[in-house]
Motif scaffolding. Structure first.
Motif, PDB file in Angstrom:
ATOM      1  N   THR A 184      -2.318  21.369  -1.538  1.00 18.48           N
ATOM      2  CA  THR A 184      -2.824  22.307  -0.540  1.00 18.48           C
ATOM      3  C   THR A 184      -3.897  21.685   0.348  1.00 18.48           C
ATOM      4  OG1 THR A 184      -4.494  23.137  -2.089  1.00 18.48           O
ATOM      5  CG2 THR A 184      -2.388  24.319  -2.003  1.00 18.48           C
ATOM      6  N   SER A 185      -4.450  20.538  -0.047  1.00 17.52           N
ATOM      7  CA  SER A 185      -5.602  19.950   0.630  1.00 17.52           C
ATOM      8  C   SER A 185      -5.192  18.838   1.585  1.00 17.52           C
ATOM      9  CB  SER A 185      -6.598  19.400  -0.397  1.00 17.52           C
ATOM     10  OG  SER A 185      -7.599  18.629   0.240  1.00 17.52           O
ATOM     11  N   ALA A 186      -5.460  19.039   2.886  1.00 20.90           N
ATOM     12  CA  ALA A 186      -5.215  17.985   3.858  1.00 20.90           C
ATOM     13  C   ALA A 186      -6.131  16.787   3.584  1.00 20.90           C
ATOM     14  CB  ALA A 186      -5.444  18.519   5.270  1.00 20.90           C
ATOM     15  N   HIS A 187      -7.350  17.067   3.112  1.00 20.82           N
ATOM     16  CA  HIS A 187      -8.305  15.993   2.818  1.00 20.82           C
ATOM     17  C   HIS A 187      -7.739  15.034   1.776  1.00 20.82           C
ATOM     18  CE1 HIS A 187     -12.230  14.092   2.047  1.00 20.82           C
ATOM     19  NE2 HIS A 187     -11.936  14.207   0.754  1.00 20.82           N
ATOM     20  N   TYR A 188      -7.229  15.580   0.672  1.00 15.45           N
ATOM     21  CA  TYR A 188      -6.760  14.701  -0.395  1.00 15.45           C
ATOM     22  C   TYR A 188      -5.393  14.098  -0.107  1.00 15.45           C
ATOM     23  CZ  TYR A 188     -10.887  15.878  -2.945  1.00 15.45           C
ATOM     24  OH  TYR A 188     -12.204  16.011  -3.303  1.00 15.45           O
ATOM     25  N   LEU A 189      -4.579  14.762   0.692  1.00 14.71           N
ATOM     26  CA  LEU A 189      -3.344  14.114   1.139  1.00 14.71           C
ATOM     27  C   LEU A 189      -3.678  12.936   2.059  1.00 14.71           C
ATOM     28  CD1 LEU A 189      -0.974  17.158   1.767  1.00 14.71           C
ATOM     29  CD2 LEU A 189      -0.879  15.509  -0.113  1.00 14.71           C
ATOM     30  N   GLY A 190      -4.768  13.075   2.813  1.00 17.00           N
ATOM     31  CA  GLY A 190      -5.229  11.947   3.619  1.00 17.00           C
ATOM     32  C   GLY A 190      -5.696  10.791   2.758  1.00 17.00           C
ATOM     33  N   MET A 191      -6.398  11.098   1.670  1.00 18.03           N
ATOM     34  CA  MET A 191      -6.813  10.041   0.742  1.00 18.03           C
ATOM     35  C   MET A 191      -5.604   9.383   0.103  1.00 18.03           C
ATOM     36  SD  MET A 191     -10.258  11.370  -1.242  1.00 18.03           S
ATOM     37  CE  MET A 191     -10.438   9.781  -2.078  1.00 18.03           C
ATOM     38  N   LEU A 192      -4.586  10.185  -0.218  1.00 17.55           N
ATOM     39  CA  LEU A 192      -3.353   9.636  -0.790  1.00 17.55           C
ATOM     40  C   LEU A 192      -2.747   8.613   0.162  1.00 17.55           C
ATOM     41  CD1 LEU A 192      -0.563  11.749  -2.508  1.00 17.55           C
ATOM     42  CD2 LEU A 192      -0.022   9.793  -1.077  1.00 17.55           C
ATOM     43  N   ALA A 193      -2.682   8.968   1.449  1.00 15.74           N
ATOM     44  CA  ALA A 193      -2.120   8.047   2.438  1.00 15.74           C
ATOM     45  C   ALA A 193      -2.929   6.748   2.499  1.00 15.74           C
ATOM     46  CB  ALA A 193      -2.083   8.718   3.811  1.00 15.74           C
ATOM     47  N   GLU A 194      -4.248   6.882   2.405  1.00 17.69           N
ATOM     48  CA  GLU A 194      -5.082   5.684   2.434  1.00 17.69           C
ATOM     49  C   GLU A 194      -4.893   4.859   1.165  1.00 17.69           C
ATOM     50  OE1 GLU A 194      -9.564   4.417   3.885  1.00 17.69           O
ATOM     51  OE2 GLU A 194      -8.868   6.495   4.020  1.00 17.69           O
ATOM     52  N   HIS A 195      -4.692   5.525   0.030  1.00 19.22           N
ATOM     53  CA  HIS A 195      -4.414   4.804  -1.214  1.00 19.22           C
ATOM     54  C   HIS A 195      -3.112   4.006  -1.110  1.00 19.22           C
ATOM     55  CE1 HIS A 195      -7.123   7.640  -3.758  1.00 19.22           C
ATOM     56  NE2 HIS A 195      -7.763   6.545  -3.422  1.00 19.22           N
ATOM     57  N   LEU A 196      -2.094   4.589  -0.481  1.00 19.31           N
ATOM     58  CA  LEU A 196      -0.847   3.851  -0.269  1.00 19.31           C
ATOM     59  C   LEU A 196      -1.108   2.593   0.546  1.00 19.31           C
ATOM     60  CD1 LEU A 196       1.637   6.742   0.625  1.00 19.31           C
ATOM     61  CD2 LEU A 196       1.544   5.466  -1.517  1.00 19.31           C
ATOM     62  N   ASN A 197      -1.947   2.746   1.570  1.00 18.92           N
ATOM     63  CA  ASN A 197      -2.213   1.639   2.480  1.00 18.92           C
ATOM     64  C   ASN A 197      -2.994   0.527   1.788  1.00 18.92           C
ATOM     65  OD1 ASN A 197      -2.388   0.335   5.139  1.00 18.92           O
ATOM     66  ND2 ASN A 197      -4.543   0.926   5.066  1.00 18.92           N
ATOM     67  N   ILE A 198      -4.084   0.874   1.097  1.00 20.23           N
ATOM     68  CA  ILE A 198      -4.926  -0.183   0.514  1.00 20.23           C
ATOM     69  C   ILE A 198      -4.237  -0.882  -0.656  1.00 20.23           C
ATOM     70  CG2 ILE A 198      -7.064   0.915   1.258  1.00 20.23           C
ATOM     71  CD1 ILE A 198      -7.522   1.932  -1.526  1.00 20.23           C
ATOM     72  N   ASN A 199      -3.218  -0.238  -1.237  1.00 21.73           N
ATOM     73  CA  ASN A 199      -2.488  -0.866  -2.337  1.00 21.73           C
ATOM     74  C   ASN A 199      -1.171  -1.498  -1.896  1.00 21.73           C
ATOM     75  OD1 ASN A 199      -3.931  -0.271  -5.050  1.00 21.73           O
ATOM     76  ND2 ASN A 199      -4.027   1.693  -3.962  1.00 21.73           N
ATOM     77  N   GLY A 200      -0.875  -1.409  -0.605  1.00 16.41           N
ATOM     78  CA  GLY A 200       0.336  -2.037  -0.085  1.00 16.41           C
ATOM     79  C   GLY A 200       1.615  -1.447  -0.639  1.00 16.41           C
ATOM     80  N   LEU A 201       1.604  -0.169  -0.953  1.00 14.06           N
ATOM     81  CA  LEU A 201       2.795   0.485  -1.491  1.00 14.06           C
ATOM     82  C   LEU A 201       3.656   1.024  -0.347  1.00 14.06           C
ATOM     83  CD1 LEU A 201       1.167   2.308  -4.529  1.00 14.06           C
ATOM     84  CD2 LEU A 201       2.775   0.393  -4.616  1.00 14.06           C
TER      85      LEU A 201
END
Length: 392
Positions: free
Chosen positions: A249-266
């Motif tokens: 439900t949280s746009a904030h944490y979905l944004g963090m998820l996207a950044e986690h994908l990026n910093i881990n190269g997934l």
């Protein structure tokens, strides 16, 4: 000056002496009218026998929280030794390479009203009772001295504080560091920001479950419900999942998820995020069912009074989610509601599946892990329970 003394009725004193449960309710204390508010008290029986030392609060039904059953009260040396003991235990059980873990799990570790998580060099502390509140500056200093961490951030809020007349408290209480901070878990790097909208910076209690999912995700389609900042999503992709759909439900944490994908190269092309309430999302029909579904709900019951409603909700959720799991797929479901025990939660899963004519085989059980120990004297310390169900 002598410490104030809380006198226990004979039967209550006997129970405390034999079972050493860390909570004493106000009905068992004979002299509450003569005790000072929010102080440390010596605990004795009617006959004058010493029973220990406790935090006392006159407004809370749990008016005594036992600190120690020893003769001497806790001083700085004793508190620091207790912190060091918990640190030694975590390192022995988890290994020295684990950067994110719970260091102090409240009463289970002998720290009434205190939870402490470590993320590499950052400590996040939650103080839930007035007695621990009075120790805030000293406790922060002791934590840093023992662990070698650089900063302590407090995120204290919730029903337990309200019971003792405490307002929410948030912010650095010892040194500072840039936020979000970072730490690694199994070669994945995560950001943690205790200043964010959710008081939990990260779900450390799902470490073993993330490893379990990663080992079974290769080539699988995975649905991650209540995905938060992406712990399960990243574990599935790290394990080779063909596709992961993350719902929160949280746009904030979905944004963090996207950044986690990026910093881990997934691979972002194998992942999709949808902002939605899971109740609304599950009313739809999947284009294709999933091989693995993770249902990690927030707590649905804060008190025993809310338990019947929570069980009805769990039942409805499992009925709804079953339509998203293919035959031969696995549903991984969790409850973090303390008042819902394992048997009740398991029964609600069974009833939900039965309501839609699905059969399930329980293939794995989950708990919060060795850095969230449950003291045998304190069964109330258990909160997280989970099951992996193979659906026919």
């Amino acid at each position: 000056m002598d410490a104030p003394v809380a006198v226990l009725a004979a039967r209550r004193a006997d129970i405390l002496r034999h079972y050493r449960h860390p909570w004493v309710f106000s009905q068992g204390v004979l002299n509450t009218d003569r005790l000072r508010e929010e102080c440390t008290v010596q605990v004795k029986s009617e006959q004058g026998d010493h029973l220990g030392w406790a935090f006392y609060h006159p407004e809370n039904a749990i008016c005594l929280r036992m600190i120690t059953f020893d003769n001497a009260p806790m001083d700085a040396t004793a508190w620091k030794k207790r912190i060091a003991d918990t640190l030694e235990m975590r390192r022995a059980l988890l290994g020295s390479g684990v950067e994110g873990y719970r260091l102090i799990h409240g009463e289970n570790d002998g720290f009434p009203g205190l939870k402490v998580d470590i993320y590499r060099d950052l400590i996040v502390a939650q103080l839930m009772c007035a007695g621990m509140e009075h120790l805030r500056p000293q406790m922060a200093q002791w934590l840093v001295e023992v662990t070698g961490c650089k900063a302590v951030y407090e995120r204290s809020e919730g029903h337990a504080r309200k019971q003792e007349g405490l307002k929410p408290a948030q912010g650095f209480i010892h040194e500072e560091c840039p936020l979000p901070s970072r730490f690694k878990e199994d070669e994945l790097e995560f950001m943690v920001d205790p200043s964010g909208p959710h008081k939990t910076a990260f779900y450390l209690d799902h470490r073993a479950q993330r490893r379990w999912l990663r080992a079974r995700s290769h080539g699988k389609r995975v649905l991650d419900l209540c995905s938060y900042s992406g712990g399960f999503t990243l574990a599935a992709l790290q394990g080779g999942a063909s596709f992961v759909h993350s719902i929160d439900t949280s746009a904030h944490y979905l944004g963090m998820l996207a950044e986690h994908l990026n910093i881990n190269g997934l691979p972002a092309d194998r992942q999709k995020s949808t902002r939605a309430d899971i109740f609304d999302f599950l009313k739809g029909k999947p284009d294709e069912r999933y091989d693995l579904v993770v249902l990690d709900m927030p707590s649905l019951a804060r008190s025993a009074r809310a338990k019947p409603s929570a069980l009805r909700t769990y039942r409805k959720l499992h009925q709804a989610v079953s339509g998203w799991v293919r035959p031969g797929g696995i549903l991984v479901s969790f409850s973090c509601s303390k008042v819902v025990d394992r048997g009740d939660f398991r029964q609600s899963i069974f009833l939900g599946l039965r309501d839609c004519n699905r059969e399930g085989l329980l293939i794995e059980t989950f708990d919060s892990g060795p850095d969230h120990p449950i003291h045998l004297h304190f069964p109330e310390g258990e909160y997280l329970k989970g099951y992996a169900i193979y659906l026919k």
